[in-house]
Write a protein that holds these residues in place. Structure first.
Motif, PDB file in Angstrom:
ATOM      1  N   TRP A   1      11.552  75.272  63.277  1.00 25.54           N
ATOM      2  CA  TRP A   1      12.769  74.523  63.574  1.00 25.54           C
ATOM      3  C   TRP A   1      12.773  74.087  65.026  1.00 25.54           C
ATOM      4  CZ3 TRP A   1      17.006  78.162  61.052  1.00 25.54           C
ATOM      5  CH2 TRP A   1      16.756  78.249  59.675  1.00 25.54           C
ATOM      6  N   ASP A   2      13.093  72.816  65.246  1.00 27.13           N
ATOM      7  CA  ASP A   2      13.074  72.251  66.598  1.00 27.13           C
ATOM      8  C   ASP A   2      14.440  71.675  66.939  1.00 27.13           C
ATOM      9  OD1 ASP A   2      11.029  71.003  68.847  1.00 27.13           O
ATOM     10  OD2 ASP A   2      12.727  69.683  68.413  1.00 27.13           O
ATOM     11  N   THR A   3      15.010  72.123  68.057  1.00 27.90           N
ATOM     12  CA  THR A   3      16.306  71.629  68.484  1.00 27.90           C
ATOM     13  C   THR A   3      16.292  71.377  69.986  1.00 27.90           C
ATOM     14  OG1 THR A   3      18.687  72.029  68.388  1.00 27.90           O
ATOM     15  CG2 THR A   3      17.285  73.965  68.743  1.00 27.90           C
ATOM     16  N   SER A   4      17.464  71.257  70.595  1.00 29.05           N
ATOM     17  CA  SER A   4      17.573  71.010  72.035  1.00 29.05           C
ATOM     18  C   SER A   4      18.968  71.381  72.504  1.00 29.05           C
ATOM     19  CB  SER A   4      17.300  69.534  72.352  1.00 29.05           C
ATOM     20  OG  SER A   4      17.564  69.250  73.722  1.00 29.05           O
ATOM     21  N   ASP A   5      19.081  71.657  73.795  1.00 26.73           N
ATOM     22  CA  ASP A   5      20.396  71.987  74.341  1.00 26.73           C
ATOM     23  C   ASP A   5      21.284  70.759  74.501  1.00 26.73           C
ATOM     24  OD1 ASP A   5      19.254  70.733  76.557  1.00 26.73           O
ATOM     25  OD2 ASP A   5      19.471  72.438  77.911  1.00 26.73           O
ATOM     26  N   ILE A   6      20.754  69.568  74.243  1.00 30.67           N
ATOM     27  CA  ILE A   6      21.556  68.347  74.359  1.00 30.67           C
ATOM     28  C   ILE A   6      21.965  67.798  72.997  1.00 30.67           C
ATOM     29  CG2 ILE A   6      19.738  66.580  74.334  1.00 30.67           C
ATOM     30  CD1 ILE A   6      21.125  65.286  76.761  1.00 30.67           C
ATOM     31  N   TYR A   7      21.570  68.474  71.915  1.00 24.33           N
ATOM     32  CA  TYR A   7      21.911  68.010  70.569  1.00 24.33           C
ATOM     33  C   TYR A   7      23.276  68.533  70.143  1.00 24.33           C
ATOM     34  CZ  TYR A   7      16.935  66.737  70.034  1.00 24.33           C
ATOM     35  OH  TYR A   7      15.675  66.207  70.176  1.00 24.33           O
ATOM     36  N   TRP A   8      24.288  68.274  70.932  1.00 22.62           N
ATOM     37  CA  TRP A   8      25.639  68.708  70.655  1.00 22.62           C
ATOM     38  C   TRP A   8      25.650  70.204  70.316  1.00 22.62           C
ATOM     39  CZ3 TRP A   8      28.333  64.105  67.706  1.00 22.62           C
ATOM     40  CH2 TRP A   8      28.380  62.992  68.564  1.00 22.62           C
ATOM     41  N   ASP A   9      26.098  70.599  69.115  1.00 21.84           N
ATOM     42  CA  ASP A   9      26.187  72.038  68.810  1.00 21.84           C
ATOM     43  C   ASP A   9      25.077  72.509  67.872  1.00 21.84           C
ATOM     44  OD1 ASP A   9      27.062  70.834  66.473  1.00 21.84           O
ATOM     45  OD2 ASP A   9      28.709  72.248  66.143  1.00 21.84           O
ATOM     46  N   SER A  10      23.937  71.815  67.891  1.00 20.95           N
ATOM     47  CA  SER A  10      22.821  72.211  67.023  1.00 20.95           C
ATOM     48  C   SER A  10      22.370  73.643  67.299  1.00 20.95           C
ATOM     49  CB  SER A  10      21.643  71.246  67.209  1.00 20.95           C
ATOM     50  OG  SER A  10      20.537  71.630  66.435  1.00 20.95           O
ATOM     51  N   GLU A  11      22.223  74.010  68.579  1.00 19.84           N
ATOM     52  CA  GLU A  11      21.817  75.377  68.895  1.00 19.84           C
ATOM     53  C   GLU A  11      22.851  76.378  68.384  1.00 19.84           C
ATOM     54  OE1 GLU A  11      18.980  75.293  72.844  1.00 19.84           O
ATOM     55  OE2 GLU A  11      21.154  75.411  73.171  1.00 19.84           O
ATOM     56  N   GLU A  12      24.120  76.062  68.532  1.00 20.73           N
ATOM     57  CA  GLU A  12      25.173  76.982  68.097  1.00 20.73           C
ATOM     58  C   GLU A  12      25.148  77.226  66.592  1.00 20.73           C
ATOM     59  OE1 GLU A  12      25.600  74.630  70.339  1.00 20.73           O
ATOM     60  OE2 GLU A  12      27.056  75.220  71.880  1.00 20.73           O
ATOM     61  N   ILE A  13      24.928  76.154  65.805  1.00 23.60           N
ATOM     62  CA  ILE A  13      24.939  76.348  64.352  1.00 23.60           C
ATOM     63  C   ILE A  13      23.719  77.147  63.912  1.00 23.60           C
ATOM     64  CG2 ILE A  13      23.732  74.252  63.600  1.00 23.60           C
ATOM     65  CD1 ILE A  13      26.981  75.676  62.101  1.00 23.60           C
ATOM     66  N   ILE A  14      22.597  76.960  64.583  1.00 23.55           N
ATOM     67  CA  ILE A  14      21.421  77.785  64.285  1.00 23.55           C
ATOM     68  C   ILE A  14      21.709  79.234  64.672  1.00 23.55           C
ATOM     69  CG2 ILE A  14      19.009  78.228  64.905  1.00 23.55           C
ATOM     70  CD1 ILE A  14      18.678  75.165  65.177  1.00 23.55           C
ATOM     71  N   GLY A  15      22.395  79.432  65.796  1.00 22.46           N
ATOM     72  CA  GLY A  15      22.785  80.777  66.202  1.00 22.46           C
ATOM     73  C   GLY A  15      23.689  81.437  65.180  1.00 22.46           C
ATOM     74  N   LYS A  16      24.604  80.674  64.578  1.00 24.39           N
ATOM     75  CA  LYS A  16      25.469  81.228  63.530  1.00 24.39           C
ATOM     76  C   LYS A  16      24.633  81.640  62.319  1.00 24.39           C
ATOM     77  CE  LYS A  16      29.726  78.759  64.736  1.00 24.39           C
ATOM     78  NZ  LYS A  16      30.758  77.775  64.291  1.00 24.39           N
ATOM     79  N   TRP A  17      23.620  80.819  62.012  1.00 21.35           N
ATOM     80  CA  TRP A  17      22.765  81.145  60.863  1.00 21.35           C
ATOM     81  C   TRP A  17      22.012  82.448  61.125  1.00 21.35           C
ATOM     82  CZ3 TRP A  17      17.646  81.891  59.505  1.00 21.35           C
ATOM     83  CH2 TRP A  17      17.352  81.828  58.140  1.00 21.35           C
ATOM     84  N   PHE A  18      21.488  82.614  62.340  1.00 19.73           N
ATOM     85  CA  PHE A  18      20.803  83.855  62.680  1.00 19.73           C
ATOM     86  C   PHE A  18      21.762  85.045  62.605  1.00 19.73           C
ATOM     87  CE2 PHE A  18      17.539  81.359  65.306  1.00 19.73           C
ATOM     88  CZ  PHE A  18      16.570  81.473  64.316  1.00 19.73           C
ATOM     89  N   ALA A  19      23.004  84.851  63.018  1.00 19.98           N
ATOM     90  CA  ALA A  19      23.988  85.935  62.966  1.00 19.98           C
ATOM     91  C   ALA A  19      24.267  86.346  61.525  1.00 19.98           C
ATOM     92  CB  ALA A  19      25.286  85.504  63.650  1.00 19.98           C
ATOM     93  N   GLN A  20      24.262  85.372  60.625  1.00 23.47           N
ATOM     94  CA  GLN A  20      24.507  85.664  59.212  1.00 23.47           C
ATOM     95  C   GLN A  20      23.262  86.182  58.495  1.00 23.47           C
ATOM     96  OE1 GLN A  20      26.238  82.306  57.194  1.00 23.47           O
ATOM     97  NE2 GLN A  20      27.995  82.174  58.588  1.00 23.47           N
ATOM     98  N   ASN A  21      22.085  85.914  59.072  1.00 21.66           N
ATOM     99  CA  ASN A  21      20.819  86.281  58.419  1.00 21.66           C
ATOM    100  C   ASN A  21      19.887  86.985  59.408  1.00 21.66           C
ATOM    101  OD1 ASN A  21      20.985  84.580  55.692  1.00 21.66           O
ATOM    102  ND2 ASN A  21      21.694  83.246  57.359  1.00 21.66           N
TER     103      ASN A  21
END
Length: 364
Positions: free
Chosen positions: A58-78
């Motif tokens: 999975w490839d994201t960036s700190d400038i992609y709005w809240d993309s990092e945050e939603i991936i972080g939520k997924w990690f928190a759930q899994n």
């Protein structure tokens, strides 16, 4: 689901074994297609599905709005699935309050950016970290040196670069081995191959992989787009030259040829475009981005599409002969493409037959 070992390749010299096709998460933050991102539940379901398929790069960036945050939520759930995902992110993107954006790579900011991404992603270590773009003022040696410190602290595992010149790659690689360079690469964007830039050749000389962003040319190569009038409000492609009312029909000549080849093979045009990229070498890793479940599967299944030597040759001839109408970015988005950085104090360029080969300190 674990990908077949036959579809895994090392990311650079001594790098991790990864699926050949990754998941580009720019659209996950709503940045590229609509003004408002999808609800969290839908976005988390997209990540569930990518994991289920075995699409785990999975490839994201700190400038992609809240993309990092939603991936972080997924990690928190899994939390038990964190080990399955190779998470790459980019840093340095700065959104200005008055509008527009730029990039930072100074020594003070690099560790700050890392801590922010670690927190948003909800991870202890980022698997692959890139400067999204070079800031034009900081020598690349200084940027990489700061990244090495973070690697020694266990905060990142592998170091990459994005949109750089061959000379910049050589300078960075002299500080610490670079695992990969992320560049736009598709049938419509083959500049990375060009002798003018010498970048793909340099990557292979240094055993550096190429992560190909926009491998479907922002959907152009899927053959499913109806033209600029069909884009939703907020879709950035409305402003991109290749999708203008003037250029879009002209660019369809190559797309239609790819669709014809795909139809004969019983696959989609997008899968054919991705399979062609994969056929350019085991060191090429396309990361198509989508927020549609069916397209995630379609893209990832392109790993299994095999082009015959004759088909690959025919497509290469089409690509080489095709006229590409419109630049890949509008001027306001074309920040630091094929970027270089200032030389270290006292250094000078060393010229070779194909351009800059390195940098040397003059003898006193």
């Amino acid at each position: 689901m674990t990908p077949s070992t036959s579809s895994l390749r090392p990311l650079g010299k001594a790098g991790p074994l990864l699926p050949r096709i990754g998941f580009g998460a720019m659209g996950l933050g709503g940045m590229s297609r609509t003004a408002v991102p999808l609800p969290d539940a839908q976005r988390l379901a997209i990540l569930d599905y990518a994991h289920e398929l075995g699409c785990t790069f999975w490839d994201t960036s700190d400038i992609y709005w809240d993309s990092e945050e939603i991936i972080g939520k997924w990690f928190a759930q899994n939390p038990d699935k964190r080990k399955d995902i190779f998470i790459a992110t980019k840093f340095g993107g700065i959104l200005y309050p008055e509008g527009g954006y730029g990039f930072r790579g100074d020594a003070e900011y690099v560790p700050i950016a890392c801590e922010k991404s670690l927190k948003r992603l909800n991870v202890e270590t980022i698997d692959l970290w890139y400067p999204h773009r070079l800031d034009g003022t900081t020598p690349v040696e200084h940027i990489v040196a700061e990244m090495v410190k973070l690697k020694e602290q266990g905060k990142i595992r592998y170091i990459g670069l994005s949109e750089v010149t061959a000379a910049t790659l050589r300078r960075a690689h002299a500080v610490h081995p670079i695992s990969c360079v992320q560049m736009e690469y598709s049938m419509f964007s083959t500049e990375v191959e060009s002798p003018e830039y010498d970048l793909l050749k340099t990557c292979r000389e240094l055993s550096v992989a190429v992560v190909a962003y926009s491998p479907l040319s922002r959907g152009l190569l899927t053959g499913t787009l109806q033209g600029p009038d069909s884009f939703e409000k907020g879709d950035v492609r409305q402003f991109y030259p290749r999708f203008s009312k003037e250029n879009f029909p002209k660019n369809m000549e190559l797309v239609d040829a790819v669709k014809t080849i795909a139809a004969k093979k019983g696959v989609t045009a997008g899968q054919t475009a991705l399979a062609w990229l994969l056929s350019q070498g085991d060191d090429i890793f396309p990361i198509p981005g989508t927020i549609t479940r069916d397209y995630i599967k379609e893209n990832f299944d392109a790993i299994n599409v095999q082009l015959t030597p004759e088909e690959a040759k025919h497509i290469r001839e089409l690509v080489d002969k095709a006229s590409v109408f419109g630049e890949r970015y509008p001027a306001e988005h074309a920040h630091a493409l094929f970027a270089d950085t200032p030389l270290l104090e006292g250094w000078k360029k060393e010229e070779g037959e194909t351009g800059i080969r390195g940098y040397i300190v003059p003898q006193e």
